[in-house]
Motif scaffolding. Structure first.
Motif, PDB file in Angstrom:
ATOM      1  N   THR A 208       0.829  -1.207   0.000  1.00 47.51           N
ATOM      2  CA  THR A 208       0.000   0.000   0.000  1.00 47.51           C
ATOM      3  C   THR A 208       0.858   1.248   0.000  1.00 47.51           C
ATOM      4  OG1 THR A 208      -1.741  -1.205   1.185  1.00 47.51           O
ATOM      5  CG2 THR A 208      -1.874   1.202   1.210  1.00 47.51           C
ATOM      6  N   LEU A 209       1.942   1.220   0.739  1.00 48.60           N
ATOM      7  CA  LEU A 209       2.874   2.351   0.751  1.00 48.60           C
ATOM      8  C   LEU A 209       3.378   2.626  -0.669  1.00 48.60           C
ATOM      9  CD1 LEU A 209       4.471   4.387   2.543  1.00 48.60           C
ATOM     10  CD2 LEU A 209       6.279   2.667   2.585  1.00 48.60           C
ATOM     11  N   CYS A 210       3.721   1.572  -1.387  1.00 46.85           N
ATOM     12  CA  CYS A 210       4.179   1.726  -2.776  1.00 46.85           C
ATOM     13  C   CYS A 210       3.073   2.265  -3.670  1.00 46.85           C
ATOM     14  CB  CYS A 210       4.709   0.393  -3.306  1.00 46.85           C
ATOM     15  SG  CYS A 210       6.251  -0.128  -2.526  1.00 46.85           S
ATOM     16  N   ARG A 211       1.850   1.787  -3.484  1.00 45.39           N
ATOM     17  CA  ARG A 211       0.714   2.303  -4.273  1.00 45.39           C
ATOM     18  C   ARG A 211       0.493   3.787  -4.006  1.00 45.39           C
ATOM     19  NH1 ARG A 211      -4.062  -0.927  -2.508  1.00 45.39           N
ATOM     20  NH2 ARG A 211      -5.203   0.845  -3.335  1.00 45.39           N
ATOM     21  N   LEU A 212       0.580   4.188  -2.745  1.00 46.51           N
ATOM     22  CA  LEU A 212       0.418   5.603  -2.396  1.00 46.51           C
ATOM     23  C   LEU A 212       1.512   6.453  -3.033  1.00 46.51           C
ATOM     24  CD1 LEU A 212      -0.536   5.184   1.364  1.00 46.51           C
ATOM     25  CD2 LEU A 212      -2.013   6.148  -0.416  1.00 46.51           C
ATOM     26  N   ALA A 213       2.746   5.972  -2.972  1.00 50.58           N
ATOM     27  CA  ALA A 213       3.859   6.709  -3.568  1.00 50.58           C
ATOM     28  C   ALA A 213       3.668   6.846  -5.072  1.00 50.58           C
ATOM     29  CB  ALA A 213       5.183   6.012  -3.256  1.00 50.58           C
ATOM     30  N   GLU A 214       3.252   5.781  -5.731  1.00 53.47           N
ATOM     31  CA  GLU A 214       2.988   5.842  -7.171  1.00 53.47           C
ATOM     32  C   GLU A 214       1.866   6.811  -7.486  1.00 53.47           C
ATOM     33  OE1 GLU A 214       2.378   2.293  -9.550  1.00 53.47           O
ATOM     34  OE2 GLU A 214       3.957   1.279  -8.414  1.00 53.47           O
ATOM     35  N   PHE A 215       0.794   6.739  -6.723  1.00 52.17           N
ATOM     36  CA  PHE A 215      -0.367   7.591  -6.961  1.00 52.17           C
ATOM     37  C   PHE A 215       0.001   9.068  -6.846  1.00 52.17           C
ATOM     38  CE2 PHE A 215      -4.083   9.993  -5.567  1.00 52.17           C
ATOM     39  CZ  PHE A 215      -4.989   9.665  -6.564  1.00 52.17           C
ATOM     40  N   PHE A 216       0.790   9.403  -5.838  1.00 52.08           N
ATOM     41  CA  PHE A 216       1.152  10.803  -5.598  1.00 52.08           C
ATOM     42  C   PHE A 216       2.460  11.214  -6.290  1.00 52.08           C
ATOM     43  CE2 PHE A 216      -1.669  10.096  -1.875  1.00 52.08           C
ATOM     44  CZ  PHE A 216      -2.583  11.097  -2.156  1.00 52.08           C
ATOM     45  N   HIS A 217       3.097  10.286  -7.012  1.00 55.52           N
ATOM     46  CA  HIS A 217       4.341  10.557  -7.733  1.00 55.52           C
ATOM     47  C   HIS A 217       5.429  11.089  -6.797  1.00 55.52           C
ATOM     48  CE1 HIS A 217       2.205   9.788 -11.419  1.00 55.52           C
ATOM     49  NE2 HIS A 217       1.297  10.657 -11.053  1.00 55.52           N
ATOM     50  N   VAL A 218       5.602  10.400  -5.682  1.00 58.97           N
ATOM     51  CA  VAL A 218       6.651  10.728  -4.715  1.00 58.97           C
ATOM     52  C   VAL A 218       7.384   9.442  -4.363  1.00 58.97           C
ATOM     53  CG1 VAL A 218       5.408  12.701  -3.726  1.00 58.97           C
ATOM     54  CG2 VAL A 218       5.132  10.441  -2.697  1.00 58.97           C
ATOM     55  N   THR A 219       8.481   9.580  -3.651  1.00 51.95           N
ATOM     56  CA  THR A 219       9.200   8.387  -3.201  1.00 51.95           C
ATOM     57  C   THR A 219       8.574   7.865  -1.906  1.00 51.95           C
ATOM     58  OG1 THR A 219      10.776   9.663  -1.879  1.00 51.95           O
ATOM     59  CG2 THR A 219      11.371   9.242  -4.181  1.00 51.95           C
ATOM     60  N   THR A 220       8.809   6.606  -1.623  1.00 53.46           N
ATOM     61  CA  THR A 220       8.336   6.056  -0.353  1.00 53.46           C
ATOM     62  C   THR A 220       9.055   6.726   0.811  1.00 53.46           C
ATOM     63  OG1 THR A 220       9.883   4.205  -0.588  1.00 53.46           O
ATOM     64  CG2 THR A 220       7.605   3.819  -1.280  1.00 53.46           C
ATOM     65  N   ASP A 221      10.323   7.056   0.621  1.00 49.39           N
ATOM     66  CA  ASP A 221      11.061   7.766   1.671  1.00 49.39           C
ATOM     67  C   ASP A 221      10.421   9.113   1.973  1.00 49.39           C
ATOM     68  OD1 ASP A 221      12.882   5.794   2.184  1.00 49.39           O
ATOM     69  OD2 ASP A 221      14.577   6.774   1.218  1.00 49.39           O
ATOM     70  N   TYR A 222       9.931   9.799   0.946  1.00 46.92           N
ATOM     71  CA  TYR A 222       9.255  11.076   1.173  1.00 46.92           C
ATOM     72  C   TYR A 222       7.984  10.854   1.993  1.00 46.92           C
ATOM     73  CZ  TYR A 222       6.994  15.546   0.430  1.00 46.92           C
ATOM     74  OH  TYR A 222       6.377  16.756   0.642  1.00 46.92           O
ATOM     75  N   LEU A 223       7.201   9.852   1.627  1.00 46.52           N
ATOM     76  CA  LEU A 223       5.974   9.557   2.383  1.00 46.52           C
ATOM     77  C   LEU A 223       6.276   9.231   3.836  1.00 46.52           C
ATOM     78  CD1 LEU A 223       3.640   7.323   0.158  1.00 46.52           C
ATOM     79  CD2 LEU A 223       3.145   9.568   1.112  1.00 46.52           C
ATOM     80  N   LEU A 224       7.347   8.497   4.065  1.00 46.58           N
ATOM     81  CA  LEU A 224       7.699   8.078   5.418  1.00 46.58           C
ATOM     82  C   LEU A 224       8.386   9.182   6.229  1.00 46.58           C
ATOM     83  CD1 LEU A 224       9.015   4.501   4.612  1.00 46.58           C
ATOM     84  CD2 LEU A 224       6.875   5.083   5.793  1.00 46.58           C
ATOM     85  N   GLY A 225       8.687  10.302   5.578  1.00 48.61           N
ATOM     86  CA  GLY A 225       9.338  11.400   6.277  1.00 48.61           C
ATOM     87  C   GLY A 225      10.838  11.231   6.398  1.00 48.61           C
ATOM     88  N   ARG A 226      11.395  10.275   5.660  1.00 47.27           N
ATOM     89  CA  ARG A 226      12.837  10.021   5.722  1.00 47.27           C
ATOM     90  C   ARG A 226      13.620  10.936   4.796  1.00 47.27           C
ATOM     91  NH1 ARG A 226      15.167   5.139   6.987  1.00 47.27           N
ATOM     92  NH2 ARG A 226      16.232   5.230   4.982  1.00 47.27           N
ATOM     93  N   SER A 227      12.917  11.582   3.864  1.00 44.45           N
ATOM     94  CA  SER A 227      13.577  12.433   2.891  1.00 44.45           C
ATOM     95  C   SER A 227      12.675  13.610   2.549  1.00 44.45           C
ATOM     96  CB  SER A 227      13.867  11.630   1.618  1.00 44.45           C
ATOM     97  OG  SER A 227      14.239  12.481   0.564  1.00 44.45           O
ATOM     98  N   GLY A 228      13.285  14.733   2.302  1.00 42.39           N
ATOM     99  CA  GLY A 228      12.534  15.880   1.825  1.00 42.39           C
ATOM    100  C   GLY A 228      12.455  15.891   0.312  1.00 42.39           C
ATOM    101  N   TYR A 229      13.159  14.932  -0.334  1.00 41.10           N
ATOM    102  CA  TYR A 229      13.153  14.838  -1.785  1.00 41.10           C
ATOM    103  C   TYR A 229      11.892  14.136  -2.226  1.00 41.10           C
ATOM    104  CZ  TYR A 229      14.626  13.987  -6.542  1.00 41.10           C
ATOM    105  OH  TYR A 229      14.686  13.957  -7.900  1.00 41.10           O
ATOM    106  N   ARG A 230      11.097  14.845  -2.959  1.00 42.27           N
ATOM    107  CA  ARG A 230       9.754  14.407  -3.280  1.00 42.27           C
ATOM    108  C   ARG A 230       9.650  13.613  -4.581  1.00 42.27           C
ATOM    109  NH1 ARG A 230       4.862  18.504  -2.479  1.00 42.27           N
ATOM    110  NH2 ARG A 230       3.324  17.337  -3.607  1.00 42.27           N
ATOM    111  N   CYS A 231      10.453  13.947  -5.547  1.00 41.62           N
ATOM    112  CA  CYS A 231      10.314  13.351  -6.883  1.00 41.62           C
ATOM    113  C   CYS A 231      10.862  11.937  -6.934  1.00 41.62           C
ATOM    114  CB  CYS A 231      11.043  14.199  -7.915  1.00 41.62           C
ATOM    115  SG  CYS A 231      10.368  15.849  -8.079  1.00 41.62           S
ATOM    116  N   PRO A 232      10.177  11.073  -7.671  1.00 43.09           N
ATOM    117  CA  PRO A 232      10.716   9.732  -7.865  1.00 43.09           C
ATOM    118  C   PRO A 232      12.006   9.785  -8.675  1.00 43.09           C
ATOM    119  CG  PRO A 232       8.455   9.902  -8.706  1.00 43.09           C
ATOM    120  CD  PRO A 232       8.892  11.263  -8.302  1.00 43.09           C
TER     121      PRO A 232
END
Length: 121
Positions: free
Chosen positions: A47-71
């Motif tokens: 689900t984390l991967c699906r969310l990242a794909e849907f929002f076009h961000v990295t999983t690290d960005y979603l998890l707060g591990r990175s401020g880098y948003r773009c895949p």
């Protein structure tokens, strides 16, 4: 480190979606979306991967591990026929700090000129 729920809610709002709409698009319940956004539960890996794909961000960005948003694949996009975004980033990173600051000033100048032209239209 920011909470995943806050990031998820921000991304959802940026797309102009309500929790109900997001839930329908991702085939999950509104309660599940709410629980993720309120940090009650965390999504599983799939689900984390699906969310990242849907929002076009990295999983690290979603998890707060990175401020880098773009895949990462964004870095492979060509800015010109000769240069990818990654080529430009690598060039700037290879410069000394004075040159990097000069590049940033120039980019901000070009950006402000573009914004000024857009507001005139």
């Amino acid at each position: 480190m920011r909470e995943m729920g806050e990031t998820l809610a921000t991304l959802r709002k940026e797309k102009g979606l309500g929790q109900k709409q997001l839930a329908a698009l991702l085939n999950m319940s509104v309660g599940t979306v709410s629980n993720y956004e309120n940090n009650v539960h965390s999504p599983d890996l799939a689900t984390l991967c699906r969310l990242a794909e849907f929002f076009h961000v990295t999983t690290d960005y979603l998890l707060g591990r990175s401020g880098y948003r773009c895949p990462p694949e964004v870095l492979n996009q060509y800015i010109t026929p000769e240069y990818t975004a990654q080529d430009i980033v690598n060039t700037v990173l290879s410069m000394d700090s004075v040159s990097q600051i000069a590049v940033l000033h120039y980019v901000n100048y070009v950006k402000s000129c573009a914004e000024g032209q857009a507001s005139e239209k």
